[in-house]
Design an enzyme around this catalytic site. Structure first.
Site, mmCIF file in Angstrom:
data_model
loop_
_atom_site.group_PDB
_atom_site.id
_atom_site.type_symbol
_atom_site.label_atom_id
_atom_site.label_comp_id
_atom_site.label_asym_id
_atom_site.label_seq_id
_atom_site.Cartn_x
_atom_site.Cartn_y
_atom_site.Cartn_z
ATOM 1 N N GLY A 94 3.886 18.391 -37.110
ATOM 2 C CA GLY A 94 4.956 18.540 -38.122
ATOM 3 C C GLY A 94 5.850 17.336 -38.218
ATOM 4 N N GLY A 95 7.059 17.449 -37.724
ATOM 5 C CA GLY A 95 8.059 16.390 -37.898
ATOM 6 C C GLY A 95 8.858 16.620 -39.170
ATOM 7 N N GLU A 143 10.652 21.589 -38.428
ATOM 8 C CA GLU A 143 12.032 21.211 -38.738
ATOM 9 C C GLU A 143 12.448 21.711 -40.114
ATOM 10 O OE1 GLU A 143 12.715 17.060 -37.900
ATOM 11 O OE2 GLU A 143 11.135 17.132 -36.407
ATOM 12 N N TYR A 144 12.854 22.998 -40.228
ATOM 13 C CA TYR A 144 13.033 23.932 -39.119
ATOM 14 C C TYR A 144 12.650 25.325 -39.576
ATOM 15 C CZ TYR A 144 15.929 20.270 -37.063
ATOM 16 O OH TYR A 144 16.366 19.086 -36.549
ATOM 17 N N MET A 208 16.767 17.454 -30.398
ATOM 18 C CA MET A 208 16.892 16.273 -31.262
ATOM 19 C C MET A 208 18.369 15.955 -31.425
ATOM 20 S SD MET A 208 13.850 16.796 -34.016
ATOM 21 C CE MET A 208 14.060 18.548 -34.215
ATOM 22 N N THR A 209 18.933 15.491 -30.324
ATOM 23 C CA THR A 209 20.369 15.177 -30.278
ATOM 24 C C THR A 209 20.589 13.776 -30.838
ATOM 25 O OG1 THR A 209 19.802 15.008 -27.919
ATOM 26 C CG2 THR A 209 21.317 16.728 -28.555
ATOM 27 N N TYR A 210 20.226 13.633 -32.111
ATOM 28 C CA TYR A 210 20.422 12.427 -32.903
ATOM 29 C C TYR A 210 20.418 12.871 -34.372
ATOM 30 C CZ TYR A 210 15.329 12.864 -32.080
ATOM 31 O OH TYR A 210 14.048 13.339 -31.886
ATOM 32 N N ASP A 211 20.586 11.926 -35.271
ATOM 33 C CA ASP A 211 20.688 12.267 -36.706
ATOM 34 C C ASP A 211 21.861 13.197 -36.990
ATOM 35 O OD1 ASP A 211 17.070 12.456 -37.047
ATOM 36 O OD2 ASP A 211 18.425 10.743 -37.102
HETATM 37 C C1 LIG Z 1 18.243 14.428 -45.499
HETATM 38 C C2 LIG Z 1 18.613 14.989 -44.158
HETATM 39 C C3 LIG Z 1 19.604 15.948 -44.035
HETATM 40 C C4 LIG Z 1 19.929 16.465 -42.760
HETATM 41 C C5 LIG Z 1 19.246 16.028 -41.632
HETATM 42 N N1 LIG Z 1 18.237 15.082 -41.756
HETATM 43 C C6 LIG Z 1 17.525 14.710 -40.625
HETATM 44 O O1 LIG Z 1 17.786 15.197 -39.498
HETATM 45 C C7 LIG Z 1 16.470 13.763 -40.786
HETATM 46 C C8 LIG Z 1 15.654 13.383 -39.723
HETATM 47 C C9 LIG Z 1 14.625 12.465 -39.965
HETATM 48 C C10 LIG Z 1 13.722 12.057 -38.864
HETATM 49 O O2 LIG Z 1 12.558 11.748 -39.077
HETATM 50 N N2 LIG Z 1 14.223 12.029 -37.612
HETATM 51 C C11 LIG Z 1 13.389 11.531 -36.515
HETATM 52 C C12 LIG Z 1 14.266 10.768 -35.564
HETATM 53 C C13 LIG Z 1 12.624 12.620 -35.800
HETATM 54 C C14 LIG Z 1 12.118 12.374 -34.531
HETATM 55 C C15 LIG Z 1 11.355 13.326 -33.897
HETATM 56 C C16 LIG Z 1 11.113 14.533 -34.490
HETATM 57 N N3 LIG Z 1 11.614 14.779 -35.710
HETATM 58 C C17 LIG Z 1 12.379 13.838 -36.364
HETATM 59 C C18 LIG Z 1 14.450 11.953 -41.269
HETATM 60 N N4 LIG Z 1 13.414 11.049 -41.517
HETATM 61 N N5 LIG Z 1 15.247 12.325 -42.287
HETATM 62 C C19 LIG Z 1 16.228 13.222 -42.068
HETATM 63 N N6 LIG Z 1 16.970 13.588 -43.126
HETATM 64 C C20 LIG Z 1 17.927 14.540 -42.992
#
Ligand SMILES: Cc1cccn2c(=O)c3cc(C(=O)N[C@@H](C)c4cccnc4)c(N)nc3nc12
Length: 424
Positions: A94-95, A143-144, A208-211
């Site tokens: 996923g991701g 997610e999610y 995922m304590t980032y973003d």
């Molecule tokens: C538009 C939007 C709104 C709210 C929250 N958002 C995100 O949290 C987000 C995260 C990623 C992403 O890829 N994060 C990486 C680090 C990751 C690493 C490992 C596993 N999953 C993800 C992304 N490309 N866009 C994102 N956009 C949003």
């Protein structure tokens, strides 16, 4: 299998290749050969990102990824065990791009989790994929799940656990099951009422304590995207965990005490919110970023911190890719909102007008470029030291990071994690 019994802390690094990179492998930024024996020895897990879910609800390569080239990459990854017998190779399903609410494939996880037959087939296919390519486990990065998916999510994880336990018996192997869990209360609130049941079948939940802050709705001020602690004067957010329907219900007094609102969206907050729900510390992994997030047209007061900004929203990026001064790779990637740690080191050293600051409460660095009105939030060895100290003091299971290809040549960040967790 049980969480890493080696007594060491988990150090879980994502290895990311997009389908187009697979097809032109090894002509990519970060081939597997960049994972030196020295690096392999500092890792306990590598998560290969990402595998998808096909229209039959089965684990499968992402659309467009060549079968043969993919198999070769998996072989190169599993060969790394020659340098570290304890290294576990996981693949992540996923991701964000594949499974976020607005993604064209948003329904794949939902459908795969929606009935007993779908769950059985999805798990079966992922375990077959795992065995076929010599992986040591599955990491599910949905997610999610939405609130209405939460019960199906728990049932799915139970099915994976059942089938993994069966696979362990028949092949005398130690397989693991992990997920990437929400670091922010907004997404966390979707399954928070079932959190202990979500975690029960898992070896680890990688937060995922980032973003926490980025160019998207609801974020109006520049702020750190992965800070450990809150700062008293930072922009606060409504605590969505107050909306959770607990079973048994919690009194309003209890809810307001457990979930202050508004609150600072931080890594510490996410860990504490998991501990409230009795998530075992030896399954709790803190995620850290090897990338930074850049904000355009940031106000210049307060060195660009907590200022308004104007950065193009939306994925994929459709604006001018050149505004993050000094980040050549950002132009190549057409993504000026994200800079790798390696990019940031070059930006800092290149005389482009960036100045590094460090926030003493948040324990987070940032770059400010007053000339170009730029704010960049990221992690470096100073903030990683505070995070590894935190992981040790809270007796967590270890650290996860996104991702291996974003570190600098000297592996500065991986070394800071390894040394921080393994040395006094
Ligand atoms: C538009 C939007 C709104 C709210 C929250 N958002 C995100 O949290 C987000 C995260 C990623 C992403 O890829 N994060 C990486 C680090 C990751 C690493 C490992 C596993 N999953 C993800 C992304 N490309 N866009 C994102 N956009 C949003």
């Amino acid at each position: 299998g049980s969480p890493n019994t080696s007594g060491k802390y988990a150090v879980i690094g994502y290895y990311m290749l997009g389908p187009d990179e697979i097809n032109k492998y090894p002509a990519v930024d970060f081939p597997v050969s960049n994972i030196s024996p020295e690096k392999a020895k500092m890792l306990t897990h590598i998560n290969y990102a990402f595998i998808g879910i096909n229209d039959k609800g089965q684990c499968d390569l992402l659309k467009g990824a060549n079968e043969q080239k993919s198999a070769e990459v998996f072989q190169l990854l599993t060969n790394l065990k020659q340098y570290n017998a304890n290294l576990k190779l996981m693949f992540s399903v996923g991701g964000w791009a594949f499974s976020n609410d607005a993604s064209p494939t948003a329904n794949r996880f939902r459908d795969a989790a929606s009935t007993p037959a779908a769950r059985t087939e999805f798990a079966r296919s992922c375990i077959a994929f795992m065995k076929k390519h010599g992986f040591d486990g599955v990491d599910l990065d949905w997610e999610y799940p939405r609130k209405q998916d939460a019960n199906n999510f728990v049932a799915l994880l139970k099915e994976f656990r059942t089938q993994i336990n069966q696979a362990e018996k028949t092949s005398q192997s130690d397989y693991q099951l992990t997920i990437a869990g929400a670091g922010g209360a907004f997404f966390m609130s979707r399954y928070y009422h079932l959190l202990d049941k979500v975690v029960e079948p898992l070896d680890y939940i990688n937060l995922m304590t980032y973003d926490f802050n980025g160019p998207w709705q609801g974020v109006t001020k520049t702020n750190f995207h992965a800070h450990l602690y809150g700062a008293k004067d930072e922009p606060k957010f409504y605590n969505a965990l107050r909306e959770v329907q607990f079973n048994p219900p919690k009194s309003w007094e209890e809810i307001t005490k457990l979930f202050p609102s508004p609150f600072a969206l931080t890594a510490d907050a996410a860990v504490k919110q998991h501990l409230i729900m009795k998530v075992p510390r030896n399954k709790l992994v803190m995620g850290v970023p090897f990338y930074g997030r850049a904000f355009r047209k940031a106000g210049t007061d307060n060195y660009g911190l907590y200022q308004t900004f104007n950065t193009q929203k939306g994925d994929p990026y459709r604006g001018d890719p050149t505004w993050l001064v000094g980040c050549d790779k950002c132009v190549e990637r057409n993504e000026p909102r994200i800079a790798t740690y390696a990019d940031i080191k070059k930006m800092l050293a290149g005389g482009f007008g960036y100045k590094r600051h460090f926030h003493s409460e948040a324990k987070a660095p940032w770059l400010h470029n007053a000339k170009h009105n730029l704010f960049v939030t990221y992690d470096d060895k100073e903030s990683m030291k505070y995070k590894t100290d935190y992981i040790k003091q809270e007796k967590l299971a270890g650290v996860m990071f996104w991702h291996l290809g974003q570190d600098d040549q000297e592996s500065t960040l991986l070394k800071s994690l390894h040394n921080g967790l393994n040395k006094k």
